[in-house]
Design a protein around this motif. Structure first.
Motif, PDB file in Angstrom:
ATOM      1  N   VAL A   8      -9.311  -8.921   6.216  1.00  0.00           N
ATOM      2  CA  VAL A   8      -8.364  -7.896   5.778  1.00  0.00           C
ATOM      3  C   VAL A   8      -7.879  -7.101   6.973  1.00  0.00           C
ATOM      4  O   VAL A   8      -8.581  -6.979   7.979  1.00  0.00           O
ATOM      5  N   LEU A   9      -6.672  -6.569   6.832  1.00  0.00           N
ATOM      6  CA  LEU A   9      -6.135  -5.690   7.863  1.00  0.00           C
ATOM      7  C   LEU A   9      -6.847  -4.354   7.791  1.00  0.00           C
ATOM      8  O   LEU A   9      -7.412  -3.991   6.760  1.00  0.00           O
ATOM      9  N   GLU A  10      -6.790  -3.609   8.872  1.00  0.00           N
ATOM     10  CA  GLU A  10      -7.400  -2.276   8.895  1.00  0.00           C
ATOM     11  C   GLU A  10      -6.787  -1.431   7.778  1.00  0.00           C
ATOM     12  O   GLU A  10      -5.578  -1.440   7.562  1.00  0.00           O
ATOM     13  N   HIS A  11      -7.615  -0.740   7.059  1.00  0.00           N
ATOM     14  CA  HIS A  11      -7.132   0.092   5.955  1.00  0.00           C
ATOM     15  C   HIS A  11      -7.767   1.476   6.067  1.00  0.00           C
ATOM     16  O   HIS A  11      -8.788   1.646   6.703  1.00  0.00           O
ATOM     17  N   TYR A  12      -7.117   2.447   5.430  1.00  0.00           N
ATOM     18  CA  TYR A  12      -7.566   3.829   5.495  1.00  0.00           C
ATOM     19  C   TYR A  12      -8.366   4.144   4.238  1.00  0.00           C
ATOM     20  O   TYR A  12      -7.945   3.839   3.130  1.00  0.00           O
ATOM     21  N   GLY A  13      -9.516   4.730   4.373  1.00  0.00           N
ATOM     22  CA  GLY A  13     -10.311   5.116   3.205  1.00  0.00           C
ATOM     23  C   GLY A  13     -11.039   3.937   2.589  1.00  0.00           C
ATOM     24  O   GLY A  13     -11.387   2.971   3.253  1.00  0.00           O
ATOM     25  N   ASP A  14     -11.249   4.037   1.299  1.00  0.00           N
ATOM     26  CA  ASP A  14     -11.961   2.998   0.570  1.00  0.00           C
ATOM     27  C   ASP A  14     -11.138   1.722   0.479  1.00  0.00           C
ATOM     28  O   ASP A  14      -9.915   1.761   0.475  1.00  0.00           O
ATOM     29  N   GLU A  49       8.107   2.045   0.608  1.00  0.00           N
ATOM     30  CA  GLU A  49       8.840   3.269   0.902  1.00  0.00           C
ATOM     31  C   GLU A  49       8.155   4.455   0.232  1.00  0.00           C
ATOM     32  O   GLU A  49       7.538   4.312  -0.825  1.00  0.00           O
ATOM     33  N   PHE A  50       8.279   5.617   0.840  1.00  0.00           N
ATOM     34  CA  PHE A  50       7.743   6.891   0.336  1.00  0.00           C
ATOM     35  C   PHE A  50       6.212   6.906   0.310  1.00  0.00           C
ATOM     36  O   PHE A  50       5.605   7.653  -0.439  1.00  0.00           O
ATOM     37  N   ILE A  51       5.587   6.049   1.107  1.00  0.00           N
ATOM     38  CA  ILE A  51       4.126   5.916   1.209  1.00  0.00           C
ATOM     39  C   ILE A  51       3.791   5.833   2.695  1.00  0.00           C
ATOM     40  O   ILE A  51       4.581   5.326   3.478  1.00  0.00           O
ATOM     41  N   ASP A  52       2.623   6.286   3.078  1.00  0.00           N
ATOM     42  CA  ASP A  52       2.210   6.149   4.475  1.00  0.00           C
ATOM     43  C   ASP A  52       0.827   5.506   4.566  1.00  0.00           C
ATOM     44  O   ASP A  52       0.289   5.040   3.567  1.00  0.00           O
ATOM     45  N   ARG A  53       0.263   5.496   5.752  1.00  0.00           N
ATOM     46  CA  ARG A  53      -1.016   4.797   5.971  1.00  0.00           C
ATOM     47  C   ARG A  53      -2.185   5.460   5.261  1.00  0.00           C
ATOM     48  O   ARG A  53      -3.262   4.901   5.167  1.00  0.00           O
ATOM     49  N   ASN A  54      -2.005   6.647   4.727  1.00  0.00           N
ATOM     50  CA  ASN A  54      -3.081   7.365   4.042  1.00  0.00           C
ATOM     51  C   ASN A  54      -3.083   7.101   2.543  1.00  0.00           C
ATOM     52  O   ASN A  54      -3.488   7.957   1.764  1.00  0.00           O
ATOM     53  N   SER A  55      -2.644   5.934   2.132  1.00  0.00           N
ATOM     54  CA  SER A  55      -2.527   5.613   0.711  1.00  0.00           C
ATOM     55  C   SER A  55      -3.525   4.540   0.306  1.00  0.00           C
ATOM     56  O   SER A  55      -3.938   3.713   1.106  1.00  0.00           O
ATOM     57  N   SER A  56      -3.867   4.572  -0.977  1.00  0.00           N
ATOM     58  CA  SER A  56      -4.831   3.633  -1.533  1.00  0.00           C
ATOM     59  C   SER A  56      -4.367   3.210  -2.925  1.00  0.00           C
ATOM     60  O   SER A  56      -3.738   3.988  -3.640  1.00  0.00           O
ATOM     61  N   ILE A  57      -4.699   1.996  -3.318  1.00  0.00           N
ATOM     62  CA  ILE A  57      -4.316   1.471  -4.630  1.00  0.00           C
ATOM     63  C   ILE A  57      -5.540   1.412  -5.532  1.00  0.00           C
ATOM     64  O   ILE A  57      -6.662   1.220  -5.053  1.00  0.00           O
ATOM     65  N   GLN A  58      -5.323   1.601  -6.821  1.00  0.00           N
ATOM     66  CA  GLN A  58      -6.410   1.461  -7.791  1.00  0.00           C
ATOM     67  C   GLN A  58      -5.819   1.063  -9.137  1.00  0.00           C
ATOM     68  O   GLN A  58      -4.611   1.104  -9.340  1.00  0.00           O
ATOM     69  N   ILE A  59      -6.672   0.696 -10.052  1.00  0.00           N
ATOM     70  CA  ILE A  59      -6.246   0.334 -11.401  1.00  0.00           C
ATOM     71  C   ILE A  59      -5.891   1.610 -12.155  1.00  0.00           C
ATOM     72  O   ILE A  59      -6.671   2.560 -12.176  1.00  0.00           O
TER      73      ILE A  59
END
Length: 167
Positions: A8-14, A49-59
């Motif tokens: 996986v690519l580097e990700h921010y947070g969980d 768009e309208f998102i930056d590197r400090n974002s996370s996805i969840q259900i």
């Protein structure tokens, strides 16, 4: 334990994920939505768009994912975006929709309401959140396309059957 051969690519947070198919899932890394296919061992991405590197996805619920920001936001960034992968429908929740609050956690209840834990530790209850957001046409938008075109998973069914006969 089995090594998939994928990284996986580097990700921010969980490292949160959302399933997009039988052998596929997405995660957020550096403001991009990354989709992984275990069957083909391929990945693809789209810059959001309208998102930056400090974002996370969840259900959010069985059909929708929600992308939220970690930390404080500004007027150029959404506090949340809702995505339905089957239709590639996007709904945005821009800054100000919750007053001065951002989202720490969000939960869609089966009875149709949403609970939101704000960055100020308030718990808000919103009836039919997606319906309210959809009612304002400015909240429905399109994201840039994927960097690669993939076959639909249903096209793999024949090969899966053939592999099971041979093995």
């Amino acid at each position: 334990m089995k090594n998939t051969g994928l990284s996986v690519l580097e990700h921010y947070g969980d490292f949160n994920t959302f399933p997009t198919g039988n052998f596929r899932f997405v995660y957020m890394a550096n403001g991009k939505l990354i989709e992984v296919d275990f069957r083909t061992k391929k990945t693809r991405s789209r810059q959001l768009e309208f998102i930056d590197r400090n974002s996370s996805i969840q259900i959010y619920n069985k059909d929708w994912a929600v992308i939220t920001r970690i930390g404080y936001t500004d007027k150029n960034l959404d506090i949340a975006q809702f995505w339905q992968p089957k239709t590639d429908t996007w709904i945005r929740m821009s800054l100000g929709k919750l007053g001065k609050n951002g989202i720490r956690d969000i939960f869609s209840h089966p009875k149709g309401y949403t609970l939101i834990n704000t960055n100020d530790n308030l718990v808000l209850k919103v009836d039919d959140l997606l319906g309210k957001l959809k009612s304002d046409i400015k909240n429905t938008f399109s994201q840039p396309t994927w960097d690669k075109k993939w076959k639909d998973e249903s096209q793999f069914k024949f090969w899966d059957k053939l592999k099971s006969i041979i093995n």
